[in-house]
Design an enzyme around this catalytic site. Structure first.
Site, PDB file in Angstrom:
ATOM      1  N   HIS A 264      33.972  35.129  37.131  1.00  0.00           N
ATOM      2  CA  HIS A 264      33.032  36.203  36.843  1.00  0.00           C
ATOM      3  C   HIS A 264      31.593  35.769  37.076  1.00  0.00           C
ATOM      4  CE1 HIS A 264      31.890  34.568  32.836  1.00  0.00           C
ATOM      5  NE2 HIS A 264      33.177  34.304  32.658  1.00  0.00           N
TER       6      HIS A 264
ATOM      7  N   CYS B  69      36.290  29.698  31.736  1.00  0.00           N
ATOM      8  CA  CYS B  69      36.211  30.596  32.882  1.00  0.00           C
ATOM      9  C   CYS B  69      35.356  29.984  33.990  1.00  0.00           C
ATOM     10  CB  CYS B  69      35.639  31.946  32.465  1.00  0.00           C
ATOM     11  SG  CYS B  69      36.789  32.924  31.472  1.00  0.00           S
TER      12      CYS B  69
END
Length: 196
Positions: free
Chosen positions: A156, A172
């Site tokens: 992301h 992440c």
């Protein structure tokens, strides 16, 4: 020490190349609005971590993604032995994930629901943050699934671009918001992601 030859072999698989064209052609009206005056400071990204087209000699098929946590880089594999290389932020020690997954969901300006572990480690956090430039998920998110189950790991954007090239995330893989928009536009549902 046994890993050293493997590292050398891996390093030889991808070499530096030319900067990939940066364009806001894929930006939506919301992208332009959110990124016009972001709430974070503008970061100077080292040329090493700027989007580049590089030679790519690994076996992943065109259209797949490879995450090199040691780089840290994200590679989007192109035909003809090339890839687009993006500088990344990866998981800090003990929080990183590796394996093979597939992109099963994509979202523009996603909301963020901190996990119980993030709340425990990082202190008081809201239960939910609406999508937008203030949101840690940034401009785009690719949701990684393995065996049909959500891994809870994502590729992301970020509201902390100054950390590109480091390992500070909760696991992440983060890209600049501009690079997240670029990658998002290339990736299809079902895209294979290999995380080393």
């Amino acid at each position: 020490m046994a890993c050293f030859p493997l590292l050398l072999m891996f390093a030889g698989c991808m070499s530096a190349g030319t900067l990939a064209p940066s364009s806001d052609a894929n930006f939506t009206a919301r992208d332009r609005r959110e990124l016009a005056n972001p709430p974070y400071r503008t970061a100077s990204i080292s040329p090493t971590y700027q989007r580049q087209i590089v030679q790519y000699h690994r076996k992943e098929a065109p259209g797949s993604i490879l995450v090199d946590s040691r780089g840290p880089f994200v590679y989007y594999v192109l035909p003809g032995g090339k890839a687009i290389r993006y500088g990344a932020i990866v998981g800090e020690a003990g929080l990183a994930w590796s394996g093979v997954a597939a992109v099963e969901r994509k979202e523009e300006w996603p909301g963020w629901t901190p996990t119980a572990d993030e709340k425990r480690r990082l202190g008081p956090l809201p239960s939910y943050v609406e999508g937008g430039a203030r949101n840690p998920m940034g401009s785009r998110a690719l949701y990684l699934y393995s065996g049909g189950k959500d891994t809870l790991y994502r590729i992301h954007g970020t509201n902390q671009p100054e950390y590109i090239g480091t390992a500070i995330s909760s696991g992440c893989i983060r890209l600049t918001n501009e690079d997240a928009i670029d990658l998002y536009g290339r990736v299809k549902i079902g895209t294979i992601v290999v995380v080393l």
